[in-house]
Write an enzyme that holds these catalytic residues in place. Structure first.
Site, PDB file in Angstrom:
ATOM      1  N   ASP A  97       0.852  -1.198   0.000  1.00 31.60           N
ATOM      2  CA  ASP A  97       0.000   0.000   0.000  1.00 31.60           C
ATOM      3  C   ASP A  97       0.888   1.248   0.000  1.00 31.60           C
ATOM      4  O   ASP A  97       2.041   1.216  -0.468  1.00 31.60           O
ATOM      5  CB  ASP A  97      -0.966  -0.067   1.199  1.00 31.60           C
ATOM      6  CG  ASP A  97      -2.277   0.675   0.940  1.00 31.60           C
ATOM      7  OD1 ASP A  97      -2.269   1.925   1.015  1.00 31.60           O
ATOM      8  OD2 ASP A  97      -3.305   0.024   0.650  1.00 31.60           O
ATOM      9  N   ASP A  98       0.371   2.341   0.494  1.00 28.28           N
ATOM     10  CA  ASP A  98       1.077   3.621   0.457  1.00 28.28           C
ATOM     11  C   ASP A  98       2.419   3.535   1.202  1.00 28.28           C
ATOM     12  O   ASP A  98       2.600   2.685   2.070  1.00 28.28           O
ATOM     13  CB  ASP A  98       0.188   4.704   1.102  1.00 28.28           C
ATOM     14  CG  ASP A  98       0.487   6.101   0.571  1.00 28.28           C
ATOM     15  OD1 ASP A  98       1.519   6.293  -0.100  1.00 28.28           O
ATOM     16  OD2 ASP A  98      -0.332   7.011   0.827  1.00 28.28           O
ATOM     17  N   LYS A 173      -3.686  -0.746  -6.690  1.00 27.62           N
ATOM     18  CA  LYS A 173      -4.735  -0.094  -5.902  1.00 27.62           C
ATOM     19  C   LYS A 173      -4.571   1.399  -6.125  1.00 27.62           C
ATOM     20  O   LYS A 173      -3.501   1.962  -5.870  1.00 27.62           O
ATOM     21  CB  LYS A 173      -4.600  -0.432  -4.414  1.00 27.62           C
ATOM     22  CG  LYS A 173      -5.533   0.392  -3.521  1.00 27.62           C
ATOM     23  CD  LYS A 173      -5.415   0.004  -2.055  1.00 27.62           C
ATOM     24  CE  LYS A 173      -6.162   0.994  -1.165  1.00 27.62           C
ATOM     25  NZ  LYS A 173      -6.003   0.665   0.269  1.00 27.62           N
ATOM     26  N   ASP A 175      -5.811   5.081  -5.312  1.00 23.26           N
ATOM     27  CA  ASP A 175      -6.490   5.832  -4.253  1.00 23.26           C
ATOM     28  C   ASP A 175      -7.004   7.188  -4.754  1.00 23.26           C
ATOM     29  O   ASP A 175      -6.880   7.504  -5.939  1.00 23.26           O
ATOM     30  CB  ASP A 175      -5.520   5.981  -3.073  1.00 23.26           C
ATOM     31  CG  ASP A 175      -6.215   5.930  -1.721  1.00 23.26           C
ATOM     32  OD1 ASP A 175      -7.409   6.254  -1.643  1.00 23.26           O
ATOM     33  OD2 ASP A 175      -5.550   5.580  -0.729  1.00 23.26           O
ATOM     34  N   GLU A 208     -12.026   5.000  -4.841  1.00 18.96           N
ATOM     35  CA  GLU A 208     -12.497   6.398  -4.715  1.00 18.96           C
ATOM     36  C   GLU A 208     -13.487   6.524  -3.562  1.00 18.96           C
ATOM     37  O   GLU A 208     -14.231   7.499  -3.478  1.00 18.96           O
ATOM     38  CB  GLU A 208     -12.997   6.963  -6.051  1.00 18.96           C
ATOM     39  CG  GLU A 208     -14.131   6.263  -6.758  1.00 18.96           C
ATOM     40  CD  GLU A 208     -15.503   6.633  -6.210  1.00 18.96           C
ATOM     41  OE1 GLU A 208     -15.874   6.050  -5.171  1.00 18.96           O
ATOM     42  OE2 GLU A 208     -16.203   7.470  -6.819  1.00 18.96           O
ATOM     43  N   TRP A 209     -13.470   5.543  -2.640  1.00 20.62           N
ATOM     44  CA  TRP A 209     -14.194   5.583  -1.368  1.00 20.62           C
ATOM     45  C   TRP A 209     -15.716   5.606  -1.526  1.00 20.62           C
ATOM     46  O   TRP A 209     -16.454   6.040  -0.633  1.00 20.62           O
ATOM     47  CB  TRP A 209     -13.755   6.790  -0.509  1.00 20.62           C
ATOM     48  CG  TRP A 209     -12.276   6.988  -0.440  1.00 20.62           C
ATOM     49  CD1 TRP A 209     -11.324   6.017  -0.404  1.00 20.62           C
ATOM     50  CD2 TRP A 209     -11.569   8.236  -0.403  1.00 20.62           C
ATOM     51  NE1 TRP A 209     -10.065   6.584  -0.350  1.00 20.62           N
ATOM     52  CE2 TRP A 209     -10.191   7.933  -0.345  1.00 20.62           C
ATOM     53  CE3 TRP A 209     -11.971   9.581  -0.402  1.00 20.62           C
ATOM     54  CZ2 TRP A 209      -9.204   8.943  -0.296  1.00 20.62           C
ATOM     55  CZ3 TRP A 209     -10.999  10.564  -0.358  1.00 20.62           C
ATOM     56  CH2 TRP A 209      -9.626  10.246  -0.299  1.00 20.62           C
ATOM     57  N   GLY A 210     -16.181   5.177  -2.694  1.00 18.21           N
ATOM     58  CA  GLY A 210     -17.623   5.146  -2.902  1.00 18.21           C
ATOM     59  C   GLY A 210     -18.253   6.510  -3.101  1.00 18.21           C
ATOM     60  O   GLY A 210     -19.476   6.647  -3.126  1.00 18.21           O
ATOM     61  N   ASP A 212     -18.559   8.711  -5.628  1.00 17.59           N
ATOM     62  CA  ASP A 212     -19.436   8.969  -6.777  1.00 17.59           C
ATOM     63  C   ASP A 212     -20.147   7.699  -7.232  1.00 17.59           C
ATOM     64  O   ASP A 212     -20.338   7.494  -8.439  1.00 17.59           O
ATOM     65  CB  ASP A 212     -18.637   9.590  -7.934  1.00 17.59           C
ATOM     66  CG  ASP A 212     -18.600  11.112  -7.822  1.00 17.59           C
ATOM     67  OD1 ASP A 212     -18.782  11.616  -6.689  1.00 17.59           O
ATOM     68  OD2 ASP A 212     -18.401  11.786  -8.848  1.00 17.59           O
ATOM     69  N   ARG A 226     -14.102   0.368  -4.644  1.00 14.71           N
ATOM     70  CA  ARG A 226     -14.521   0.569  -3.257  1.00 14.71           C
ATOM     71  C   ARG A 226     -15.892   1.224  -3.254  1.00 14.71           C
ATOM     72  O   ARG A 226     -16.139   2.149  -4.026  1.00 14.71           O
ATOM     73  CB  ARG A 226     -13.487   1.429  -2.544  1.00 14.71           C
ATOM     74  CG  ARG A 226     -12.227   0.644  -2.145  1.00 14.71           C
ATOM     75  CD  ARG A 226     -12.429  -0.033  -0.800  1.00 14.71           C
ATOM     76  NE  ARG A 226     -12.725   0.992   0.175  1.00 14.71           N
ATOM     77  CZ  ARG A 226     -11.783   1.741   0.756  1.00 14.71           C
ATOM     78  NH1 ARG A 226     -10.512   1.533   0.523  1.00 14.71           N
ATOM     79  NH2 ARG A 226     -12.137   2.696   1.615  1.00 14.71           N
ATOM     80  N   ASP A 230     -12.966   4.186   4.229  1.00 10.88           N
ATOM     81  CA  ASP A 230     -12.092   3.147   4.800  1.00 10.88           C
ATOM     82  C   ASP A 230     -12.736   2.399   5.968  1.00 10.88           C
ATOM     83  O   ASP A 230     -13.394   2.997   6.822  1.00 10.88           O
ATOM     84  CB  ASP A 230     -10.794   3.775   5.338  1.00 10.88           C
ATOM     85  CG  ASP A 230      -9.851   4.177   4.224  1.00 10.88           C
ATOM     86  OD1 ASP A 230     -10.193   4.004   3.033  1.00 10.88           O
ATOM     87  OD2 ASP A 230      -8.762   4.675   4.563  1.00 10.88           O
TER      88      ASP A 230
END
Ligand SMILES: *[C@@H]1O[C@H](CO)[C@@H](O)[C@H](O)[C@H]1NC(C)=O
Ligand SMILES: *[C@@H]1O[C@H](CO)[C@@H](O)[C@H](O)[C@H]1NC(C)=O
Ligand SMILES: *[C@@H]1O[C@H](CO)[C@@H](O)[C@H](O)[C@H]1NC(C)=O
Ligand SMILES: *[C@@H]1O[C@H](CO)[C@@H](O)[C@H](O)[C@H]1NC(C)=O
Ligand SMILES: *[C@@H]1O[C@H](CO)[C@@H](O)[C@H](O)[C@H]1NC(C)=O
Ligand SMILES: *[C@@H]1O[C@H](CO)[C@@H](O)[C@H](O)[C@H]1NC(C)=O
Length: 418
Positions: A97-98, A173, A175, A208-210, A212, A226, A230
């Site tokens: 990850d990051d 992934k 982000d 995009e964390w849901g 849109d 996603r 998170d």
């Protein structure tokens, strides 16, 4: 009744081959309640890179290690996936990850790994992981920086995709931090095209964390998207995310999955039974199964949960229809039935007690679209036992608080055949 059962049988058979191309409107006539077969929003737009025929499985560094990562850890994790047997069970992506990146690009504008923590470079790591039969995943952001303020890939899509492909990366992934307020639907497709043009098959995981509602547009963009913010290692977070993800069930299928975020199993913030619920529901809803704990140091309980072959088989079932919540009773609907169809004319059912004391929870055949007189055999996926041979109309068991029980139900169709 015979008709309904035959219709079901035909439906299952045809779904396997037809699901990728067309919606299945006849399903509506079977159950007027929650339609657990509904994949009518799926299949029109799938990304055609051939990946994600079942939800991705593997490990990701973030939930346990955050930025405390280095090449030794990644290698030891790959080693542990092999030595524990988790790799053989399907956990084959090792995803960084990051924080793998240096703070700046090199003089030619290329991404480079942080030299202290990844001194041998990502290609060497990919080679190491590949030699073990595993795949390597990497991370960036569709923004000018990653969330931990490393260089992002917005406007660098082609260069960065080419860099990752040259290293042998198998998974991205992607982000959503520092996105300049540009809409996801404009920021995520360029990376799809960049990955595609490398000629290397790279799994594309949108994060995009849901924001849109990506289920509505990401089917031809990524292999998973996603659906929520998170997850964190709490019961409140896990349950709320499961609920938020549920409404997108009809959009998922082979090639593109809803992603309610990575697993917290084994990280210490929930009880054994809560983690068992977390894993069972993630498996049922065809979520990616990306382990988020330190697999070099798992307790026996953590390993028991993550290695449950029968639960994993539900997640990886080739029919690829996301299970969903079909009933909720009790205070605030805390006694829940979640269910979905499986290949081979079967159903997966999770009886989930989100109340604070033990209660009996029942699944009715009606909520599965079955005639109530159908005989059904029931297998318990946590006890690894066939528990009832001939259940009729419904099946119920007592379920502990914050626990679940998970079953595969097989309707007996034989006596309907000519
Ligand atoms: C690598 O990371 C792990 C996990 O954070 C840590 O325990 C270990 O000390 C690190 N090793 C090096 C050489 O930095
Ligand atoms: C690129 O996209 C085309 C068209 O969707 C597809 O057929 C091909 O398999 C893709 N290639 C890769 C490497 O993803
Ligand atoms: C975890 O998530 C829950 C539910 O979304 C939220 O209420 C809580 O503040 C979060 N906790 C942490 C430590 O971020
Ligand atoms: C292993 O995990 C336990 C908790 O389950 C922890 O107390 C211990 O410090 C961990 N050991 C290492 C080497 O990380
Ligand atoms: C939901 O569960 C309750 C309690 O078991 C039951 O009375 C009701 O019929 C169920 N509804 C459906 C749609 O299965
Ligand atoms: C169906 O189940 C009942 C008991 O629940 C049993 O008496 C009957 O023999 C079963 N029928 C078939 C065809 O398996």
């Amino acid at each position: 009744m015979a008709m309904t059962v035959m219709l079901l049988a035909t439906l299952f058979l045809s779904t396997v081959s037809a699901a990728r191309v067309m919606p299945l409107p006849i399903i509506d006539s079977i159950s007027s309640r929650v339609d657990i077969f509904d994949n009518s929003k799926y299949g029109l737009l799938q990304l055609a890179n051939g990946l994600a025929q079942t939800p991705q499985m593997g490990w990701n560094s973030w939930n346990f290690f955050a930025c405390n990562i280095n090449e030794t850890l990644i290698k030891e994790t790959a080693d542990a996936l092999i030595s524990t047997g988790l790799a053989d069970l399907g956990y084959n992506y090792v995803n960084i990850d990051d924080c793998w990146e240096a703070l700046t690009r090199d003089i030619k504008g290329r991404l480079v790994p942080e030299s202290k923590s990844f001194p041998s470079g990502i290609k060497a790591l990919a080679d190491y992981v590949h030699e073990k039969g595993l795949k390597l995943g990497i991370y960036s952001s569709a923004g000018v920086f990653t969330c931990q303020v490393r260089p992002g890939s917005l406007f660098h899509e082609n260069d960065d995709a080419a860099t990752w492909a040259s290293w042998g990366v198998d998974y991205l992934k992607y982000d959503n931090c520092f996105n300049l307020g540009i809409k996801p639907i404009d920021r995520y497709p360029p990376m799809r095209d960049a990955l595609n043009s490398t000629g290397r098959k790279i799994f594309y995981s949108l994060c995009e964390w849901g924001e849109d509602d990506p289920a509505l547009w990401a089917g031809n963009v990524g292999n998973s998207w996603r659906t929520t913010d998170d997850i964190n290692d709490t019961w409140a977070s896990m349950t709320s995310i499961a609920d938020l993800n549920d409404k997108w069930a009809a959009y998922a299928g082979p090639g593109g999955w809803n992603d309610p975020d990575m697993l917290e199993v084994g990280n210490g913030g929930m009880t054994y039974l809560e983690y068992r619920s977390h894993f069972s529901i993630w498996a049922l809803v065809k979520a990616p199964l990306l382990i988020g704990c330190d697999v070099r140091n798992m307790t026996a309980e953590t390993f028991e949960i993550l290695s449950n072959k029968e639960v994993i088989a539900v997640n990886q079932d080739p029919l690829g229809i996301q299970g969903r919540k079909v009933n909720a009773t009790g205070t605030d609907g805390c006694l829940q039935v979640w269910a979905g169809p499986l290949s081979g004319n079967r159903f997966a059912v999770v009886l989930w007690n989100r109340c604070s004391k033990a209660e009996t929870i029942k699944v009715s055949w009606d909520s599965l679209g079955l005639e109530s007189s159908t005989n059904v055999s029931v297998r318990d996926l946590w006890k690894h036992k066939d528990v009832v041979a001939d259940a009729v109309a419904s099946f119920g068991v007592p379920v502990d608080a914050h626990s679940c029980e998970m079953f595969v139900l097989t309707p007996k169709l034989s006596h309907f055949r000519a």
